[in-house]
Design a protein around this motif. Structure first.
Motif, mmCIF file in Angstrom:
data_model
loop_
_atom_site.group_PDB
_atom_site.id
_atom_site.type_symbol
_atom_site.label_atom_id
_atom_site.label_comp_id
_atom_site.label_asym_id
_atom_site.label_seq_id
_atom_site.Cartn_x
_atom_site.Cartn_y
_atom_site.Cartn_z
ATOM 1 N N LEU A 25 115.255 -44.075 -8.289
ATOM 2 C CA LEU A 25 116.071 -44.466 -9.435
ATOM 3 C C LEU A 25 117.493 -43.919 -9.360
ATOM 4 C CD1 LEU A 25 113.395 -43.980 -12.248
ATOM 5 C CD2 LEU A 25 114.077 -46.110 -11.124
ATOM 6 N N ASP A 26 117.810 -43.238 -8.273
ATOM 7 C CA ASP A 26 119.161 -42.691 -8.045
ATOM 8 C C ASP A 26 119.629 -41.757 -9.158
ATOM 9 O OD1 ASP A 26 119.506 -44.015 -5.601
ATOM 10 O OD2 ASP A 26 120.160 -45.846 -6.618
ATOM 11 N N GLY A 27 118.733 -40.907 -9.646
ATOM 12 C CA GLY A 27 119.154 -39.968 -10.670
ATOM 13 C C GLY A 27 118.047 -39.030 -11.091
ATOM 14 N N THR A 28 118.300 -38.328 -12.172
ATOM 15 C CA THR A 28 117.391 -37.324 -12.722
ATOM 16 C C THR A 28 117.055 -37.700 -14.155
ATOM 17 O OG1 THR A 28 118.456 -35.651 -11.345
ATOM 18 C CG2 THR A 28 117.123 -34.843 -13.167
ATOM 19 N N ASP A 29 115.828 -37.446 -14.554
ATOM 20 C CA ASP A 29 115.379 -37.731 -15.916
ATOM 21 C C ASP A 29 116.075 -36.766 -16.882
ATOM 22 O OD1 ASP A 29 113.988 -37.894 -18.347
ATOM 23 O OD2 ASP A 29 112.047 -38.114 -17.380
ATOM 24 N N GLY A 30 116.995 -37.286 -17.654
ATOM 25 C CA GLY A 30 117.753 -36.463 -18.598
ATOM 26 C C GLY A 30 116.879 -35.816 -19.659
ATOM 27 N N ASP A 31 115.827 -36.525 -20.096
ATOM 28 C CA ASP A 31 114.907 -35.945 -21.086
ATOM 29 C C ASP A 31 114.159 -34.755 -20.505
ATOM 30 O OD1 ASP A 31 115.731 -37.952 -22.800
ATOM 31 O OD2 ASP A 31 113.861 -39.094 -22.701
ATOM 32 N N ALA A 32 113.780 -34.858 -19.223
ATOM 33 C CA ALA A 32 113.084 -33.743 -18.563
ATOM 34 C C ALA A 32 114.018 -32.533 -18.447
ATOM 35 C CB ALA A 32 112.585 -34.169 -17.189
ATOM 36 N N VAL A 33 115.290 -32.784 -18.205
ATOM 37 C CA VAL A 33 116.265 -31.685 -18.133
ATOM 38 C C VAL A 33 116.361 -30.997 -19.496
ATOM 39 C CG1 VAL A 33 118.704 -31.100 -17.801
ATOM 40 C CG2 VAL A 33 117.575 -32.708 -16.237
ATOM 41 N N GLU A 34 116.413 -31.790 -20.559
ATOM 42 C CA GLU A 34 116.473 -31.211 -21.913
ATOM 43 C C GLU A 34 115.237 -30.356 -22.199
ATOM 44 O OE1 GLU A 34 118.990 -31.291 -24.200
ATOM 45 O OE2 GLU A 34 120.150 -32.291 -22.634
ATOM 46 N N ARG A 35 114.049 -30.855 -21.827
ATOM 47 C CA ARG A 35 112.815 -30.076 -22.049
ATOM 48 C C ARG A 35 112.839 -28.782 -21.239
ATOM 49 N NH1 ARG A 35 110.795 -35.271 -22.067
ATOM 50 N NH2 ARG A 35 110.113 -35.171 -19.892
ATOM 51 N N TRP A 36 113.339 -28.851 -19.998
ATOM 52 C CA TRP A 36 113.430 -27.661 -19.152
ATOM 53 C C TRP A 36 114.351 -26.630 -19.801
ATOM 54 C CZ3 TRP A 36 117.427 -25.311 -16.321
ATOM 55 C CH2 TRP A 36 117.015 -24.347 -15.401
ATOM 56 N N ILE A 37 115.491 -27.069 -20.306
ATOM 57 C CA ILE A 37 116.428 -26.151 -20.974
ATOM 58 C C ILE A 37 115.757 -25.534 -22.203
ATOM 59 C CG2 ILE A 37 118.589 -26.009 -22.283
ATOM 60 C CD1 ILE A 37 119.660 -28.231 -20.385
ATOM 61 N N ASP A 38 115.080 -26.356 -22.998
ATOM 62 C CA ASP A 38 114.391 -25.842 -24.193
ATOM 63 C C ASP A 38 113.367 -24.778 -23.835
ATOM 64 O OD1 ASP A 38 115.892 -27.567 -25.752
ATOM 65 O OD2 ASP A 38 114.272 -29.004 -26.052
ATOM 66 N N MET A 39 112.592 -25.023 -22.803
ATOM 67 C CA MET A 39 111.580 -24.054 -22.378
ATOM 68 C C MET A 39 112.238 -22.768 -21.876
ATOM 69 S SD MET A 39 108.763 -25.496 -23.150
ATOM 70 C CE MET A 39 107.480 -24.644 -22.274
ATOM 71 N N ARG A 40 113.306 -22.888 -21.110
ATOM 72 C CA ARG A 40 113.993 -21.709 -20.571
ATOM 73 C C ARG A 40 114.661 -20.896 -21.673
ATOM 74 N NH1 ARG A 40 113.795 -19.758 -15.472
ATOM 75 N NH2 ARG A 40 116.001 -19.321 -15.587
ATOM 76 N N SER A 41 115.104 -21.566 -22.724
ATOM 77 C CA SER A 41 115.797 -20.846 -23.793
ATOM 78 C C SER A 41 114.831 -20.211 -24.794
ATOM 79 C CB SER A 41 116.757 -21.782 -24.526
ATOM 80 O OG SER A 41 116.034 -22.743 -25.254
ATOM 81 N N GLY A 42 113.534 -20.500 -24.630
ATOM 82 C CA GLY A 42 112.552 -19.877 -25.505
ATOM 83 C C GLY A 42 112.145 -20.717 -26.697
ATOM 84 N N ILE A 43 112.664 -21.929 -26.800
ATOM 85 C CA ILE A 43 112.252 -22.784 -27.911
ATOM 86 C C ILE A 43 110.782 -23.122 -27.787
ATOM 87 C CG2 ILE A 43 112.527 -25.084 -28.941
ATOM 88 C CD1 ILE A 43 115.484 -24.900 -28.305
ATOM 89 N N GLY A 44 110.315 -23.323 -26.565
ATOM 90 C CA GLY A 44 108.900 -23.595 -26.322
ATOM 91 C C GLY A 44 108.578 -25.070 -26.260
ATOM 92 N N THR A 45 109.090 -25.838 -27.192
ATOM 93 C CA THR A 45 108.958 -27.287 -27.137
ATOM 94 C C THR A 45 110.348 -27.856 -27.345
ATOM 95 O OG1 THR A 45 108.515 -27.472 -29.496
ATOM 96 C CG2 THR A 45 106.604 -27.339 -28.058
ATOM 97 N N SER A 46 110.514 -29.086 -26.935
ATOM 98 C CA SER A 46 111.844 -29.672 -27.065
ATOM 99 C C SER A 46 112.186 -29.900 -28.526
ATOM 100 C CB SER A 46 111.945 -30.981 -26.285
ATOM 101 O OG SER A 46 111.213 -31.982 -26.928
ATOM 102 N N VAL A 47 113.459 -29.914 -28.822
ATOM 103 C CA VAL A 47 113.931 -30.138 -30.183
ATOM 104 C C VAL A 47 113.432 -31.496 -30.681
ATOM 105 C CG1 VAL A 47 115.985 -30.458 -31.609
ATOM 106 C CG2 VAL A 47 115.925 -28.642 -29.891
#
Length: 87
Positions: free
Chosen positions: A50-72
């Protein structure tokens, strides 16, 4: 007189390296140089077909790394379900 209908332009789920880098607040070159280390920490892999990265998956990864636990967005859906659940 009717108003002209505005075109629907959704935010693409699959994003280019430039779009992902911009979202992360860095240049495309910086993102590309850090990508391997990020992927070693669970950052979503590029989807070559698909010539790219799943933007939603990136958001979930950031949420998990920041300690939110689940995506906003998941939290918002859960909240709406609680508000509108009449059972």
């Amino acid at each position: 007189m009717t108003k002209a209908k505005q075109p629907y332009i959704p935010c693409p789920r699959i994003q280019t390296d430039y779009q992902i880098a911009t979202r992360l607040g860095m240049s495309e070159n910086t993102f590309r140089s850090k990508r391997t280390k990020l992927e070693a920490k669970g950052f979503p892999n590029r989807i070559d077909d698909l010539d790219g990265t799943d933007g939603d998956a990136v958001e979930r990864w950031i949420d998990m790394r920041s300690g939110i636990g689940t995506s906003v967005s998941e939290n918002a859906q859960g909240l709406l379900g609680t508000i509108y659940d009449k059972t």
